[in-house]
Write a protein that holds these residues in place. Structure first.
Motif, mmCIF file in Angstrom:
data_model
loop_
_atom_site.group_PDB
_atom_site.id
_atom_site.type_symbol
_atom_site.label_atom_id
_atom_site.label_comp_id
_atom_site.label_asym_id
_atom_site.label_seq_id
_atom_site.Cartn_x
_atom_site.Cartn_y
_atom_site.Cartn_z
ATOM 1 N N MET A 125 49.540 62.898 -19.543
ATOM 2 C CA MET A 125 48.771 62.994 -20.786
ATOM 3 C C MET A 125 47.877 61.773 -20.958
ATOM 4 S SD MET A 125 49.491 65.713 -22.860
ATOM 5 C CE MET A 125 49.595 65.197 -24.560
ATOM 6 N N PHE A 126 48.449 60.608 -20.724
ATOM 7 C CA PHE A 126 47.703 59.362 -20.898
ATOM 8 C C PHE A 126 46.489 59.326 -19.983
ATOM 9 C CE2 PHE A 126 46.612 55.032 -19.857
ATOM 10 C CZ PHE A 126 46.671 54.366 -21.070
ATOM 11 N N ILE A 127 46.693 59.597 -18.701
ATOM 12 C CA ILE A 127 45.599 59.512 -17.730
ATOM 13 C C ILE A 127 44.556 60.589 -17.994
ATOM 14 C CG2 ILE A 127 45.010 59.775 -15.294
ATOM 15 C CD1 ILE A 127 47.662 58.407 -14.625
ATOM 16 N N THR A 128 44.992 61.814 -18.284
ATOM 17 C CA THR A 128 44.054 62.912 -18.520
ATOM 18 C C THR A 128 43.129 62.637 -19.693
ATOM 19 O OG1 THR A 128 45.591 64.557 -17.624
ATOM 20 C CG2 THR A 128 43.842 65.367 -19.076
ATOM 21 N N PHE A 129 43.720 62.272 -20.827
ATOM 22 C CA PHE A 129 42.890 62.053 -22.015
ATOM 23 C C PHE A 129 42.123 60.738 -21.945
ATOM 24 C CE2 PHE A 129 45.737 65.346 -23.560
ATOM 25 C CZ PHE A 129 44.865 66.160 -24.256
ATOM 26 N N SER A 130 42.621 59.791 -21.170
ATOM 27 C CA SER A 130 41.869 58.553 -20.973
ATOM 28 C C SER A 130 40.621 58.807 -20.135
ATOM 29 C CB SER A 130 42.747 57.497 -20.293
ATOM 30 O OG SER A 130 43.765 57.060 -21.168
ATOM 31 N N MET A 151 39.386 53.848 -14.324
ATOM 32 C CA MET A 151 39.666 53.146 -15.578
ATOM 33 C C MET A 151 41.014 53.572 -16.156
ATOM 34 S SD MET A 151 36.049 53.314 -17.636
ATOM 35 C CE MET A 151 34.573 52.460 -17.077
ATOM 36 N N SER A 152 41.261 54.862 -16.133
ATOM 37 C CA SER A 152 42.492 55.394 -16.715
ATOM 38 C C SER A 152 43.721 54.926 -15.953
ATOM 39 C CB SER A 152 42.439 56.933 -16.721
ATOM 40 O OG SER A 152 41.330 57.393 -17.451
ATOM 41 N N CYS A 153 43.625 54.914 -14.632
ATOM 42 C CA CYS A 153 44.763 54.481 -13.819
ATOM 43 C C CYS A 153 45.066 53.003 -14.032
ATOM 44 C CB CYS A 153 44.480 54.770 -12.350
ATOM 45 S SG CYS A 153 44.464 56.532 -11.931
ATOM 46 N N GLN A 154 44.011 52.178 -14.069
ATOM 47 C CA GLN A 154 44.269 50.758 -14.276
ATOM 48 C C GLN A 154 44.774 50.488 -15.687
ATOM 49 O OE1 GLN A 154 42.687 48.245 -16.143
ATOM 50 N NE2 GLN A 154 41.194 49.556 -17.164
ATOM 51 N N SER A 155 44.311 51.272 -16.673
ATOM 52 C CA SER A 155 44.809 51.110 -18.044
ATOM 53 C C SER A 155 46.290 51.466 -18.117
ATOM 54 C CB SER A 155 44.016 52.004 -19.006
ATOM 55 O OG SER A 155 42.681 51.574 -19.117
ATOM 56 N N PHE A 156 46.665 52.521 -17.408
ATOM 57 C CA PHE A 156 48.077 52.942 -17.414
ATOM 58 C C PHE A 156 48.960 51.865 -16.790
ATOM 59 C CE2 PHE A 156 51.753 54.951 -15.415
ATOM 60 C CZ PHE A 156 52.325 55.584 -16.516
ATOM 61 N N VAL A 157 48.509 51.309 -15.667
ATOM 62 C CA VAL A 157 49.295 50.273 -14.999
ATOM 63 C C VAL A 157 49.420 49.040 -15.882
ATOM 64 C CG1 VAL A 157 49.350 48.677 -13.049
ATOM 65 C CG2 VAL A 157 48.728 51.068 -12.685
ATOM 66 N N LEU A 158 48.305 48.630 -16.500
ATOM 67 C CA LEU A 158 48.336 47.443 -17.356
ATOM 68 C C LEU A 158 49.230 47.650 -18.573
ATOM 69 C CD1 LEU A 158 44.582 46.336 -17.301
ATOM 70 C CD2 LEU A 158 46.518 45.125 -16.288
ATOM 71 N N ARG A 159 49.190 48.856 -19.139
ATOM 72 C CA ARG A 159 49.968 49.122 -20.358
ATOM 73 C C ARG A 159 51.443 49.339 -20.064
ATOM 74 N NH1 ARG A 159 46.475 50.531 -24.666
ATOM 75 N NH2 ARG A 159 44.320 50.826 -23.993
ATOM 76 N N GLU A 160 51.725 50.211 -19.100
ATOM 77 C CA GLU A 160 53.096 50.665 -18.891
ATOM 78 C C GLU A 160 53.871 49.841 -17.870
ATOM 79 O OE1 GLU A 160 54.187 52.945 -20.910
ATOM 80 O OE2 GLU A 160 52.184 53.137 -21.775
ATOM 81 N N GLU A 161 53.189 49.321 -16.869
ATOM 82 C CA GLU A 161 53.893 48.614 -15.805
ATOM 83 C C GLU A 161 53.882 47.097 -15.988
ATOM 84 O OE1 GLU A 161 55.563 50.325 -13.642
ATOM 85 O OE2 GLU A 161 54.830 52.248 -14.377
#
Length: 209
Positions: A6-11, A44-54
């Protein structure tokens, strides 16, 4: 896994809408670069997910996304680097201002923690913001509303250094505000920042004419 999807798709949708808005504000045809924009939006979405969640470094995501947008506009759209920075920061500020206003209207009493990380409410906010921005961008482009920037006459002198300092300062401030995560501070800052960069663009357009 569902939250991540959901995060990556909508991002991706959000980043693409921001790109379209960014180019449309300056009367550039964003759909000529849609595939490149989608690829960068996914990045952008993948790097945002890594920065936020990982890495728990969510406050760095907006800065990196702006830098990626600058790279995209410079290399693909062929806009000079300084103007790419102006376009990217302006588009980001306007998009975030719209999203923050919608957040207040939709979720004024909802904690920010419930709108992050691919939650249903957060994804809905992203989807509605993107839809509003894309519709507005379509109307702006249809009626020829926007700024014509003198990309082919980029001769700033001392002004160039000032713009660089302002953009860097804006990126630093975005990082601080994202870290503080204050809704009303977001509205005030993004409104002022968007006004600043739009004023600068209008000033350059008048000089060009």
């Amino acid at each position: 896994m569902w939250d991540a999807s959901m995060f990556i798709t909508f991002s991706v949708v959000e980043s693409f809408a921001a790109f379209v808005l960014t180019l449309t504000i300056f009367r550039l045809k964003a759909l000529d670069f849609q595939w490149q924009a989608l690829v960068v939006s996914l990045l952008m979405s993948c790097q945002s997910f890594v920065l936020r969640e990982e890495l728990d470094l969510a406050f760095l995501a907006p800065v990196i996304n702006i830098l990626l947008m600058v790279l995209l506009i410079t290399t693909v759209v062929k806009v000079p680097l300084i103007w790419s920075g102006i376009l990217s920061v302006t588009g980001f500020f306007v998009y975030t201002l719209v999203q923050t206003i919608l957040l207040v209207l939709m979720y004024s009493d909802v904690p920010m923690s419930e709108l992050q990380g691919g939650t249903a409410m957060g994804s809905l906010l992203q989807a509605i913001t993107s839809a509003v921005v894309l519709i507005a961008s379509g109307l702006l482009y249809k009626f020829g509303i926007g700024f014509i920037a003198p990309f082919d006459k980029l001769r700033f002198k001392w002004e160039q250094n000032l713009v660089v300092v302002v953009i860097i300062g804006a990126l630093v401030t975005v990082t601080v505000i994202a870290y503080l995560n204050d809704v009303w501070l977001n509205i005030a800052y993004f409104a002022m920042a968007a006004g600043l960069f739009l004023y600068y663009a209008l000033k350059k357009e008048r000089e060009y004419d």
